[in-house]
Design a protein around this motif. Structure first.
Motif, PDB file in Angstrom:
ATOM      1  N   ARG A   1       0.830  -1.203   0.000  1.00 34.27           N
ATOM      2  CA  ARG A   1       0.000   0.000   0.000  1.00 34.27           C
ATOM      3  C   ARG A   1       0.868   1.258   0.000  1.00 34.27           C
ATOM      4  N   HIS A   2       0.481   2.220  -0.845  1.00 27.84           N
ATOM      5  CA  HIS A   2       1.207   3.478  -0.968  1.00 27.84           C
ATOM      6  C   HIS A   2       0.205   4.622  -1.055  1.00 27.84           C
ATOM      7  N   LEU A   3       0.445   5.674  -0.306  1.00 32.27           N
ATOM      8  CA  LEU A   3      -0.328   6.909  -0.446  1.00 32.27           C
ATOM      9  C   LEU A   3       0.321   7.739  -1.533  1.00 32.27           C
ATOM     10  N   VAL A   4      -0.450   8.061  -2.572  1.00 34.83           N
ATOM     11  CA  VAL A   4       0.069   8.842  -3.700  1.00 34.83           C
ATOM     12  C   VAL A   4      -0.323  10.302  -3.515  1.00 34.83           C
ATOM     13  N   LEU A   5       0.670  11.181  -3.473  1.00 36.82           N
ATOM     14  CA  LEU A   5       0.469  12.621  -3.383  1.00 36.82           C
ATOM     15  C   LEU A   5       1.252  13.276  -4.516  1.00 36.82           C
ATOM     16  N   ALA A   6       0.599  14.178  -5.240  1.00 33.98           N
ATOM     17  CA  ALA A   6       1.234  14.795  -6.408  1.00 33.98           C
ATOM     18  C   ALA A   6       1.587  16.252  -6.133  1.00 33.98           C
TER      19      ALA A   6
ATOM     20  N   THR B   1       3.409   1.186   2.970  1.00 29.34           N
ATOM     21  CA  THR B   1       4.819   0.854   2.821  1.00 29.34           C
ATOM     22  C   THR B   1       5.645   2.097   2.524  1.00 29.34           C
ATOM     23  N   THR B   2       5.183   2.926   1.588  1.00 33.86           N
ATOM     24  CA  THR B   2       5.806   4.236   1.367  1.00 33.86           C
ATOM     25  C   THR B   2       4.706   5.254   1.109  1.00 33.86           C
ATOM     26  N   VAL B   3       5.115   6.510   1.121  1.00 36.70           N
ATOM     27  CA  VAL B   3       4.298   7.580   0.551  1.00 36.70           C
ATOM     28  C   VAL B   3       4.941   7.914  -0.792  1.00 36.70           C
ATOM     29  N   GLN B   4       4.173   7.789  -1.862  1.00 38.97           N
ATOM     30  CA  GLN B   4       4.751   8.090  -3.168  1.00 38.97           C
ATOM     31  C   GLN B   4       4.412   9.517  -3.564  1.00 38.97           C
ATOM     32  N   LEU B   5       5.465  10.315  -3.675  1.00 31.61           N
ATOM     33  CA  LEU B   5       5.347  11.710  -4.061  1.00 31.61           C
ATOM     34  C   LEU B   5       5.695  11.811  -5.538  1.00 31.61           C
ATOM     35  N   VAL B   6       4.836  12.444  -6.322  1.00 34.39           N
ATOM     36  CA  VAL B   6       5.036  12.468  -7.773  1.00 34.39           C
ATOM     37  C   VAL B   6       4.917  13.885  -8.315  1.00 34.39           C
ATOM     38  N   TRP B   7       5.559  14.096  -9.438  1.00 35.44           N
ATOM     39  CA  TRP B   7       5.375  15.319 -10.216  1.00 35.44           C
ATOM     40  C   TRP B   7       5.297  14.918 -11.674  1.00 35.44           C
ATOM     41  N   ARG B   8       4.276  15.408 -12.365  1.00 37.71           N
ATOM     42  CA  ARG B   8       4.053  15.028 -13.753  1.00 37.71           C
ATOM     43  C   ARG B   8       4.816  15.965 -14.679  1.00 37.71           C
ATOM     44  N   ALA B   9       5.800  15.412 -15.410  1.00 37.63           N
ATOM     45  CA  ALA B   9       6.601  16.206 -16.332  1.00 37.63           C
ATOM     46  C   ALA B   9       5.953  16.308 -17.704  1.00 37.63           C
ATOM     47  N   SER B  10       5.253  15.252 -18.115  1.00 35.87           N
ATOM     48  CA  SER B  10       4.543  15.230 -19.398  1.00 35.87           C
ATOM     49  C   SER B  10       3.451  14.176 -19.291  1.00 35.87           C
ATOM     50  N   GLU B  11       2.800  13.889 -20.404  1.00 36.32           N
ATOM     51  CA  GLU B  11       1.674  12.944 -20.357  1.00 36.32           C
ATOM     52  C   GLU B  11       2.066  11.593 -19.773  1.00 36.32           C
ATOM     53  N   THR B  12       3.259  11.112 -20.086  1.00 37.86           N
ATOM     54  CA  THR B  12       3.654   9.772 -19.641  1.00 37.86           C
ATOM     55  C   THR B  12       4.969   9.745 -18.874  1.00 37.86           C
ATOM     56  N   VAL B  13       5.496  10.899 -18.508  1.00 36.59           N
ATOM     57  CA  VAL B  13       6.766  10.968 -17.778  1.00 36.59           C
ATOM     58  C   VAL B  13       6.530  11.623 -16.416  1.00 36.59           C
TER      59      VAL B  13
ATOM     60  N   HIS C   1       8.307  12.257 -12.298  1.00 33.41           N
ATOM     61  CA  HIS C   1       9.389  12.174 -11.326  1.00 33.41           C
ATOM     62  C   HIS C   1       8.765  11.795  -9.987  1.00 33.41           C
ATOM     63  N   VAL C   2       9.410  10.861  -9.282  1.00 29.31           N
ATOM     64  CA  VAL C   2       8.803  10.330  -8.056  1.00 29.31           C
ATOM     65  C   VAL C   2       9.839  10.234  -6.939  1.00 29.31           C
ATOM     66  N   ARG C   3       9.332  10.309  -5.703  1.00 38.38           N
ATOM     67  CA  ARG C   3      10.153  10.090  -4.507  1.00 38.38           C
ATOM     68  C   ARG C   3       9.321   9.297  -3.512  1.00 38.38           C
ATOM     69  N   ASP C   4       9.991   8.486  -2.680  1.00 36.29           N
ATOM     70  CA  ASP C   4       9.272   7.610  -1.755  1.00 36.29           C
ATOM     71  C   ASP C   4       9.880   7.628  -0.360  1.00 36.29           C
ATOM     72  N   PRO C   5       9.380   8.483   0.534  1.00 36.40           N
ATOM     73  CA  PRO C   5       9.774   8.378   1.929  1.00 36.40           C
ATOM     74  C   PRO C   5       9.409   6.993   2.482  1.00 36.40           C
ATOM     75  N   PHE C   6      10.303   6.417   3.298  1.00 40.21           N
ATOM     76  CA  PHE C   6      10.129   5.046   3.779  1.00 40.21           C
ATOM     77  C   PHE C   6      10.501   4.924   5.260  1.00 40.21           C
ATOM     78  N   PRO C   7       9.939   5.778   6.117  1.00 38.15           N
ATOM     79  CA  PRO C   7      10.324   5.711   7.528  1.00 38.15           C
ATOM     80  C   PRO C   7       9.937   4.414   8.219  1.00 38.15           C
ATOM     81  N   VAL C   8       8.867   3.746   7.771  1.00 40.05           N
ATOM     82  CA  VAL C   8       8.473   2.497   8.434  1.00 40.05           C
ATOM     83  C   VAL C   8       9.518   1.407   8.230  1.00 40.05           C
ATOM     84  N   GLY C   9      10.364   1.545   7.212  1.00 36.71           N
ATOM     85  CA  GLY C   9      11.446   0.593   6.997  1.00 36.71           C
ATOM     86  C   GLY C   9      12.748   1.026   7.648  1.00 36.71           C
TER      87      GLY C   9
END
Length: 293
Positions: free
Chosen positions: A173-178, A205-217, A219-227
Motif C-alpha cells: 500500500r502506498h499513499l500517492v500525493l502529487a 509501505t511508502t508515501v509516493q510523491l510524484v510530479w508530472r513532467a509530461s503525459e507519460t513521464v 518524477h517520483v520520490r518515496d519516503p520510507f520511515p516504516v522501513g
C-alpha cells in the motif's frame, strides 16, 4: 556436545533500475536462504542497511515450475521488519539469477501472491520485467491526507489538483500525493516520526510523491520511515501501484507505457518503466540492474 555453526550464506549486492552500480536502488540478495530463520534474515537486512534484502528458498511443495529450477519462494526484509512485497529487490534478484541461469521466465511466490518475472538481454545488459499482483485503488481520507501534508511540511496549495490523493496497492500500500511543481518535489525534509506513525496506522509501505513532467513521464520520490530508511531511491512496488493509480484516475490510456524517474534528488538516478495493457488489470514494471562491488 558441541554443534557446528551453520555457514553464512553468500550475500550479494545489486542495484535495480540502473545499469550503474552508483544509481538506482541497492538491494541485498540471498539466493539460498534455506538455512535462515526470520531473525537471521532480519539481522542480515539490518547489517546491509539497504531498504530491502531479498531471500530465496525453494518454491512451495508441488509447484509446477519446481523441476526447471526457475521458480522460487521469495521474502523481503527491511532493516526493521519483513515487508509483503518489494519491486526493486525482485528486479535485483531476477538480474542476479539471469546472470547465473540465463535470461528467461522466472516465477516468485511472494507473501502477497505469485509474481512472474521475465529477464531479457538487451544491448549487453539484463533487464527484468515483473508483473504485479492484481492492484486496487481506494480513496484517501481528507484527515489522513492533511496529516501526511503536515508531516511532510507541504501546504495543500502545493498539490497538483489534477492528480487527486489516493491509496494504491499492487503488492504493497502506498499513499500517492502529487506535487504541483518539480521544486516542491525536490525539497524533501519531513517529520520522520510523525509520518512513520501515520503510515503504520494506514498500513502504508511508502508515501509516493510524484510530479508530472509530461503525459507519460513522471518524477517520483518515496519516503520510507516504516522501513527505517528516510527515502527509497527507486521503488518498484510503488511504481506498479502508481500505474494502477494513473489508470484508475484516467490520467493515461488503457494501454500506456510510463517512465518514472527516481533517485535524482538523492544522487542515485534510476529509471522505472511501467506498462499498462488494456484488459489486463495487473501492472508490469521493468528496469535494468547491476552488481555492486
Amino acid at each position: 556436545m558441541t554443534t557446528t555453526p551453520r555457514p553464512r550464506p553468500e550475500i550479494l549486492r545489486y542495484t535495480a533500475f540502473s545499469g550503474d552500480p552508483g544509481g538506482g536502488n541497492p538491494a541485498g540478495v540471498v539466493l539460498d536462504a534455506s538455512g535462515l530463520g526470520d531473525d537471521d534474515m532480519r539481522a542480515i537486512a539490518a547489517e546491509l542497511g539497504y531498504s530491502e534484502t531479498a531471500f530465496l528458498t525453494a518454491p512451495p511443495e508441488g509447484h509446477a515450475g519446481a523441476a526447471d529450477g526457475r521458480a522460487f519462494t521469495i521474502r523481503y526484509f527491511s532493516p526493521r521488519a519483513e515487508v509483503p512485497f518489494c519491486g526493486h529487490a525482485t528486479v535485483a534478484t531476477a538480474v542476479a539469477l539471469g546472470e547465473r541461469i540465463g535470461p528467461g521466465d522466472l516465477e516468485f511466490t511472494t507473501p502477497v501472491g505469485t509474481v512472474p518475472v521475465t529477464v531479457s538481454a538487451e544491448g549487453g545488459a539484463l533487464r527484468a520485467t515483473l508483473t504485479s499482483v492484481e492492484p486496487r485503488v481506494e480513496e484517501a481520507a481528507d484527515t489522513d491526507v492533511q496529516e501526511a501534508l503536515a508531516a511532510l511540511g507541504w501546504a495543500a496549495a502545493e498539490l497538483d489538483p489534477a492528480l487527486a490523493p489516493r491509496i494504491s496497492f499492487a503488492g504493497a500500500r502506498h499513499l500517492v500525493l502529487a506535487a504541483a511543481t518539480r521544486e516542491r518535489l525536490a525539497d524533501l525534509s519531513y517529520d520522520f516520526a510523525r509520518l512513520e506513525a501515520l503510515m503504520h496506522r494506514l498500513d502504508l509501505t511508502t508515501v509516493q510523491l510524484v510530479w508530472r513532467a509530461s503525459e507519460t513521464v513522471f518524477h517520483v520520490r518515496d519516503p520510507f520511515p516504516v522501513g527505517g530508511v528516510v527515502e527509497d531511491p527507486a521503488t518498484g512496488a510503488a511504481a506498479a501501484a502508481f500505474g494502477a493509480y494513473a489508470r484508475e484516475l484516467g490520467l493515461v490510456p488503457d494501454t500506456a507505457v510510463l517512465t518514472l524517474h527516481q533517485g535524482e534528488d538523492m544522487g542515485r538516478p534510476g529509471v522505472l518503466t511501467v506498462e499498462l495493457r488494456a484488459g489486463e488489470p495487473r501492472v508490469r514494471v521493468s528496469g535494468t540492474g547491476a552488481r555492486i562491488g
